[in-house]
Write a protein that holds these residues in place. Structure first.
Motif, PDB file in Angstrom:
ATOM      1  N   PHE A 198       0.055  -9.778 -12.730  1.00 38.21           N
ATOM      2  CA  PHE A 198      -0.446  -8.713 -13.984  1.00 38.21           C
ATOM      3  C   PHE A 198      -1.946  -8.857 -14.093  1.00 38.21           C
ATOM      4  O   PHE A 198      -2.435  -7.878 -14.690  1.00 38.21           O
ATOM      5  N   LYS A 199      -2.497 -10.134 -13.818  1.00 36.41           N
ATOM      6  CA  LYS A 199      -3.978 -10.309 -13.791  1.00 36.41           C
ATOM      7  C   LYS A 199      -4.718  -9.604 -12.653  1.00 36.41           C
ATOM      8  O   LYS A 199      -5.898  -9.066 -12.705  1.00 36.41           O
ATOM      9  N   TYR A 200      -3.804  -9.516 -11.609  1.00 41.65           N
ATOM     10  CA  TYR A 200      -4.908  -9.245 -10.446  1.00 41.65           C
ATOM     11  C   TYR A 200      -4.498  -7.821  -9.563  1.00 41.65           C
ATOM     12  O   TYR A 200      -5.043  -7.569  -8.736  1.00 41.65           O
ATOM     13  N   ILE A 201      -3.240  -7.323 -10.120  1.00 42.22           N
ATOM     14  CA  ILE A 201      -2.642  -6.002  -9.541  1.00 42.22           C
ATOM     15  C   ILE A 201      -3.086  -4.987 -10.508  1.00 42.22           C
ATOM     16  O   ILE A 201      -2.405  -4.899 -11.852  1.00 42.22           O
ATOM     17  N   PRO A 202      -4.221  -4.025 -10.158  1.00 47.18           N
ATOM     18  CA  PRO A 202      -4.481  -2.951 -11.320  1.00 47.18           C
ATOM     19  C   PRO A 202      -3.653  -2.438 -11.648  1.00 47.18           C
ATOM     20  O   PRO A 202      -2.644  -1.733 -11.059  1.00 47.18           O
ATOM     21  N   GLY A 203      -3.469  -1.834 -13.015  1.00 45.54           N
ATOM     22  CA  GLY A 203      -2.580  -0.980 -13.769  1.00 45.54           C
ATOM     23  C   GLY A 203      -0.936  -1.460 -13.557  1.00 45.54           C
ATOM     24  O   GLY A 203      -0.100  -0.586 -13.744  1.00 45.54           O
ATOM     25  N   LEU A 204      -0.771  -2.821 -13.285  1.00 43.83           N
ATOM     26  CA  LEU A 204       0.849  -3.114 -13.179  1.00 43.83           C
ATOM     27  C   LEU A 204       1.404  -3.185 -14.629  1.00 43.83           C
ATOM     28  O   LEU A 204       1.010  -3.704 -15.637  1.00 43.83           O
ATOM     29  N   THR A 205       2.440  -2.546 -14.427  1.00 38.73           N
ATOM     30  CA  THR A 205       3.480  -2.505 -15.780  1.00 38.73           C
ATOM     31  C   THR A 205       4.506  -3.155 -15.411  1.00 38.73           C
ATOM     32  O   THR A 205       4.795  -3.561 -14.362  1.00 38.73           O
ATOM     33  N   PRO A 214       0.761  -1.274   0.160  1.00 39.73           N
ATOM     34  CA  PRO A 214      -0.089  -0.031   0.020  1.00 39.73           C
ATOM     35  C   PRO A 214       0.861   1.247   0.078  1.00 39.73           C
ATOM     36  O   PRO A 214       0.258   2.352  -0.444  1.00 39.73           O
ATOM     37  N   GLN A 215       2.007   1.290   0.371  1.00 38.94           N
ATOM     38  CA  GLN A 215       3.009   2.301   0.174  1.00 38.94           C
ATOM     39  C   GLN A 215       3.515   2.625  -1.034  1.00 38.94           C
ATOM     40  O   GLN A 215       3.892   3.842  -1.422  1.00 38.94           O
ATOM     41  N   ILE A 216       3.473   1.492  -2.007  1.00 42.17           N
ATOM     42  CA  ILE A 216       3.966   1.791  -3.401  1.00 42.17           C
ATOM     43  C   ILE A 216       2.778   1.915  -4.222  1.00 42.17           C
ATOM     44  O   ILE A 216       2.922   2.900  -5.056  1.00 42.17           O
ATOM     45  N   ILE A 217       1.645   1.312  -4.108  1.00 43.88           N
ATOM     46  CA  ILE A 217       0.292   1.716  -5.028  1.00 43.88           C
ATOM     47  C   ILE A 217      -0.624   1.835  -4.112  1.00 43.88           C
ATOM     48  O   ILE A 217      -0.759   1.440  -3.132  1.00 43.88           O
ATOM     49  N   ASP A 218      -1.899   2.390  -4.809  1.00 42.47           N
ATOM     50  CA  ASP A 218      -2.983   2.599  -4.041  1.00 42.47           C
ATOM     51  C   ASP A 218      -3.916   1.133  -4.373  1.00 42.47           C
ATOM     52  O   ASP A 218      -4.298   1.052  -5.479  1.00 42.47           O
ATOM     53  N   ILE A 219      -4.293   0.683  -3.279  1.00 39.93           N
ATOM     54  CA  ILE A 219      -4.975  -0.553  -3.389  1.00 39.93           C
ATOM     55  C   ILE A 219      -5.892  -0.711  -2.324  1.00 39.93           C
ATOM     56  O   ILE A 219      -5.732  -0.385  -1.035  1.00 39.93           O
ATOM     57  N   ASP A 220      -7.179  -1.474  -2.712  1.00 39.00           N
ATOM     58  CA  ASP A 220      -8.167  -1.614  -1.641  1.00 39.00           C
ATOM     59  C   ASP A 220      -7.842  -2.680  -1.003  1.00 39.00           C
ATOM     60  O   ASP A 220      -7.025  -3.819  -1.404  1.00 39.00           O
ATOM     61  N   GLN A 221      -8.135  -2.639   0.306  1.00 35.19           N
ATOM     62  CA  GLN A 221      -7.616  -3.543   1.434  1.00 35.19           C
ATOM     63  C   GLN A 221      -8.393  -5.186   1.005  1.00 35.19           C
ATOM     64  O   GLN A 221      -7.720  -6.032   1.538  1.00 35.19           O
ATOM     65  N   ARG A 222      -9.517  -5.019   0.616  1.00 33.49           N
ATOM     66  CA  ARG A 222     -10.177  -6.179   0.362  1.00 33.49           C
ATOM     67  C   ARG A 222      -9.471  -6.806  -0.884  1.00 33.49           C
ATOM     68  O   ARG A 222      -9.416  -8.264  -0.868  1.00 33.49           O
ATOM     69  N   LEU A 223      -8.811  -6.183  -1.686  1.00 34.87           N
ATOM     70  CA  LEU A 223      -7.974  -6.706  -2.776  1.00 34.87           C
ATOM     71  C   LEU A 223      -6.578  -7.356  -2.256  1.00 34.87           C
ATOM     72  O   LEU A 223      -6.214  -8.520  -2.406  1.00 34.87           O
ATOM     73  N   ILE A 224      -6.090  -6.872  -1.171  1.00 41.12           N
ATOM     74  CA  ILE A 224      -5.142  -7.191  -0.356  1.00 41.12           C
ATOM     75  C   ILE A 224      -5.190  -8.604   0.154  1.00 41.12           C
ATOM     76  O   ILE A 224      -4.537  -9.625  -0.031  1.00 41.12           O
TER      77      ILE A 224
END
Length: 206
Positions: free
Chosen positions: A60-67, A28-38
């Motif tokens: 890549f499938k489950y972390i949004p916006g992953l490059t 969560p310090q690196i990307i903005d991510i929902d706790q439920r997704l964590i």
């Protein structure tokens, strides 16, 4: 000649303690991510551990916006956290010293990490490399564990082999595919999330 072959993570090294810390505190310090997704990612992490999936297979499938660039940053930090929280399982040094002093050939056959060369580096970092006659990394040296074990049996003329792993699926595949059956030992790794290491019903570890 008798050979004893160890898996690494969950058998000799407890590297799992840092997983939840990474997802709950570092990610969560690196990307903005929902706790439920964590919570979901942690579940997928342990399923991946059980089935042999690398993070590149599913992040890549489950972390949004992953490059690709962000993946490199995350996977580097992920392994930094796991290494920082790694420790040897109880009695490991005593067991390895006993085997070495008793004339056994001692090896490790384990699956590679997400970063090439990292598994061997972690083995050396924990000062375990000095105990092994040979270190085999599946996915770098050989295609699978069976090929690695066959190579060791032939090269060192082993007339009996013991293979120790914390995942019954790995033991089952070796039992099915190897004609010269090793003695298979299921090491029951203790973890707060149990299901990846529970014996399937009716399966015998030896």
């Amino acid at each position: 000649m008798i050979g004893v072959v160890f898996d690494i993570d969950g058998v000799l090294i407890n590297s799992y303690n840092g997983i939840e810390y990474f997802y709950r505190r570092v990610l969560p310090q690196i990307i903005d991510i929902d706790q439920r997704l964590i919570d979901y990612l942690i579940e997928l992490e342990y399923i991946g551990e059980l089935t042999g999936l690398l993070r590149e297979d599913w992040w890549f499938k489950y972390i949004p916006g992953l490059t690709e660039e962000l993946y490199d940053k995350l996977i580097t930090r992920y392994w930094e956290v796991r290494i920082e929280n790694s420790k040897l399982e109880p009695g490991v040094i005593n067991v390895l010293e006993y085997l070495a002093n008793s004339g056994y050939r001692v090896f490790t056959v384990s699956y590679r990490d997400d970063i090439y060369g990292l598994k061997k580096y972690r083995i050396e970092l924990m000062d375990l490399d000095k105990f092994f006659h040979e270190i085999i990394i599946v996915g770098e040296d050989f295609h699978d564990r069976v090929d690695g074990l066959k190579y060791l049996v032939k090269k060192y003329d082993l007339n009996k082999t013991f293979y120790i792993d914390d995942k019954p699926l790995n033991l089952l595949m070796i039992y099915i595919e190897m004609k010269q059956k090793p003695v298979l030992i299921h090491y029951r790794f203790k973890h707060n999330i149990e299901y990846p290491w529970i014996n399937p019903e009716g399966y015998s570890s030896q």
